[in-house]
Enzyme design. Structure first.
Site, short mmCIF file in Angstrom:
data_model
loop_
_atom_site.label_atom_id
_atom_site.label_comp_id
_atom_site.label_asym_id
_atom_site.label_seq_id
_atom_site.Cartn_x
_atom_site.Cartn_y
_atom_site.Cartn_z
N SER A 75 41.39 42.48 55.83
CA SER A 75 40.01 42.05 56.01
C SER A 75 39.53 41.51 54.65
CB SER A 75 39.13 43.21 56.49
OG SER A 75 39.24 44.31 55.61
N THR A 103 47.28 46.32 45.48
CA THR A 103 48.01 45.05 45.54
C THR A 103 48.66 44.74 44.19
OG1 THR A 103 46.44 44.26 47.19
CG2 THR A 103 47.82 42.60 46.12
N GLY A 122 42.49 49.84 52.40
CA GLY A 122 41.64 50.99 52.08
C GLY A 122 42.48 52.17 51.64
N ASN A 136 46.48 53.63 37.70
CA ASN A 136 46.15 52.25 37.30
C ASN A 136 45.01 52.26 36.29
OD1 ASN A 136 46.31 49.47 37.35
ND2 ASN A 136 45.03 49.25 39.18
N LYS A 150 51.60 43.08 54.35
CA LYS A 150 50.21 43.54 54.36
C LYS A 150 49.83 43.26 55.80
CE LYS A 150 45.81 44.18 52.91
NZ LYS A 150 45.20 45.22 52.07
N VAL A 163 41.37 49.89 44.31
CA VAL A 163 41.87 50.71 43.19
C VAL A 163 43.06 50.05 42.49
CG1 VAL A 163 41.06 52.91 44.12
CG2 VAL A 163 43.37 52.12 44.71
N1 LIG Z 1 45.85 46.91 36.04
C1 LIG Z 1 44.92 45.99 36.29
N2 LIG Z 1 44.48 45.18 35.30
C2 LIG Z 1 43.52 44.26 35.53
N3 LIG Z 1 42.95 44.05 36.73
C3 LIG Z 1 43.36 44.82 37.74
C4 LIG Z 1 44.36 45.81 37.59
N4 LIG Z 1 44.54 46.42 38.79
C5 LIG Z 1 43.71 45.82 39.64
N5 LIG Z 1 42.99 44.86 39.03
C6 LIG Z 1 41.93 44.03 39.65
O1 LIG Z 1 41.06 44.92 40.34
C7 LIG Z 1 40.70 44.41 41.61
C8 LIG Z 1 41.19 45.35 42.70
O2 LIG Z 1 42.61 45.39 42.66
P1 LIG Z 1 43.48 45.23 43.97
O3 LIG Z 1 43.05 44.04 44.74
O4 LIG Z 1 44.90 45.31 43.58
O5 LIG Z 1 43.00 46.56 44.74
P2 LIG Z 1 43.40 47.06 46.19
O6 LIG Z 1 43.41 48.53 46.14
O7 LIG Z 1 44.63 46.39 46.63
O8 LIG Z 1 42.16 46.58 47.07
P3 LIG Z 1 42.08 46.41 48.68
O9 LIG Z 1 41.62 47.73 49.19
O10 LIG Z 1 41.09 45.31 48.85
O11 LIG Z 1 43.45 46.04 49.18
C9 LIG Z 1 41.31 43.01 41.68
O12 LIG Z 1 40.37 42.08 41.21
C10 LIG Z 1 42.49 43.09 40.71
O13 LIG Z 1 42.85 41.85 40.20
C1 LIG Z 2 37.71 44.82 52.55
C2 LIG Z 2 38.66 45.69 51.76
N1 LIG Z 2 39.23 44.88 50.72
C3 LIG Z 2 39.76 46.33 52.62
C4 LIG Z 2 39.22 47.25 53.70
C5 LIG Z 2 38.70 48.55 53.16
C6 LIG Z 2 38.18 49.42 54.27
C7 LIG Z 2 37.70 50.78 53.85
C8 LIG Z 2 37.14 51.52 54.99
C9 LIG Z 2 36.74 52.92 54.63
O1 LIG Z 2 37.58 53.75 54.31
O2 LIG Z 2 35.54 53.22 54.64
N2 LIG Z 2 40.53 45.31 53.28
C10 LIG Z 2 41.88 45.11 53.05
O3 LIG Z 2 42.48 45.82 52.24
O4 LIG Z 2 42.43 44.19 53.69
MG LIG Z 3 44.96 45.11 48.25
#
Ligand SMILES: Nc1ncnc2c1ncn2[C@@H]1O[C@H](COP(=O)(O)OP(=O)(O)OP(=O)(O)O)[C@@H](O)[C@H]1O
Ligand SMILES: C[C@H](N)[C@@H](CCCCCC(=O)O)NC(=O)O
Ligand SMILES: [Mg+2]
Length: 230
Positions: free
Chosen positions: A55, A30, A135, A192, A51, A27
């Site tokens: 995974s 990061t 997650g 976001n 962090k 979502v």
């Molecule tokens: N405001 C934004 N503008 C453009 N791209 C974005 C924006 N926010 C997130 N993204 C893109 O969306 C994707 C998911 O974002 P991000 O990795 O921050 O999510 P996350 O919630 O940290 O995911 P995870 O659960 O894997 O940790 C990435 O490719 C990131 O670069």
């Molecule tokens: C692989 C993903 N990007 C993420 C893990 C997401 C797990 C979600 C599990 C769930 O709620 O079903 N890993 C992480 O943030 O390191």
């Molecule tokens: Mg992340």
């Protein structure tokens, strides 16, 4: 809370850190954490990223794993700590960390992740610990706990990152109920992709929390979060 973690809570009411969770994986936790760091650094704070487990890490040519989240946090927090310190537990499969740990034949506890977040030597009064989970709030994060359990162990205020998409009001209110039930303080909501059609319209009727906005930014240039209060 154990003694060393008291260092993460500053005197008075201002928090010494945040636990960043989201309504789901992917979502924008990061990227938004990077924007929060950018905002805090502009206010003069030092920000220490964690962090503790990732995974979906990328296998490098030398066989090592790279957490892209940890790298983004390291850069956006202007951290001089190693990726290994920021993210000591790394797994390649893009699955629930609990399952990834199990597949690796290991056991990683909430206490292990808490220890990884204890930036004791670096953290000084006025610094901020920024911990990104994996997650959503109820996603399993290790062998014996959910993100909720790590957040409780840290005792930090929680920032909820919400992806602006239809259904996000429901996901937001469910997550806030879970945070409240865990006895934790929800600090704020960060919407976001807020510049697209606003699917969170009306959310303010159901929560008194501040709702901050982060826009779609293709280049991932860090945005200052307006009116962000500690
Ligand atoms: N405001 C934004 N503008 C453009 N791209 C974005 C924006 N926010 C997130 N993204 C893109 O969306 C994707 C998911 O974002 P991000 O990795 O921050 O999510 P996350 O919630 O940290 O995911 P995870 O659960 O894997 O940790 C990435 O490719 C990131 O670069
Ligand atoms: C692989 C993903 N990007 C993420 C893990 C997401 C797990 C979600 C599990 C769930 O709620 O079903 N890993 C992480 O943030 O390191
Ligand atoms: Mg992340």
């Amino acid at each position: 809370m154990n003694e060393s973690l008291n260092k993460t809570t500053r005197p008075g009411n201002s928090p010494g850190g945040f636990f960043i969770t989201g309504t789901d994986t992917d979502v924008g936790k990061t990227y938004v954490a990077g924007c929060i760091a950018h905002t805090l650094i502009q206010k003069g704070y030092q920000v220490i990223p964690r962090k503790p487990i990732a995974s979906g890490c990328i296998k490098q040519a030398d066989g090592s794993l790279l957490s892209e989240d940890a790298l983004f946090l390291q850069q956006s927090c202007q951290s001089n700590e190693s990726l290994q310190t920021i993210c000591p537990y790394q797994y390649e499969p893009p699955i629930s960390p609990q399952t990834a740990i199990e597949r690796a034949g290991l056991v990683i506890s909430t206490q292990d992740l808490l220890t990884a977040c204890q930036a004791s030597s670096q953290l000084e009064e006025g610094d901020f610990l920024l911990v990104e989970g994996a997650g959503g709030f109820y996603s399993p994060i290790c062998s014996d706990g959910l993100n909720k359990d790590l957040a409780q162990a840290l005792g930090l205020p929680v920032i909820l990152v919400v992806k602006n998409q239809l259904g996000c009001i429901n996901h937001t209110l469910l997550s806030l109920a879970a945070i409240e039930q865990a006895g934790l303080k929800a600090h704020s909501i960060i919407l976001n992709f807020s510049n697209e059609t606003n699917h969170a319209q009306g959310l303010e009727n159901w929560t008194n929390l501040p709702v901050h906005k982060v826009q779609h930014e293709e280049s991932l240039t860090l945005q200052t979060i307006r009116d962000f209060q500690l």
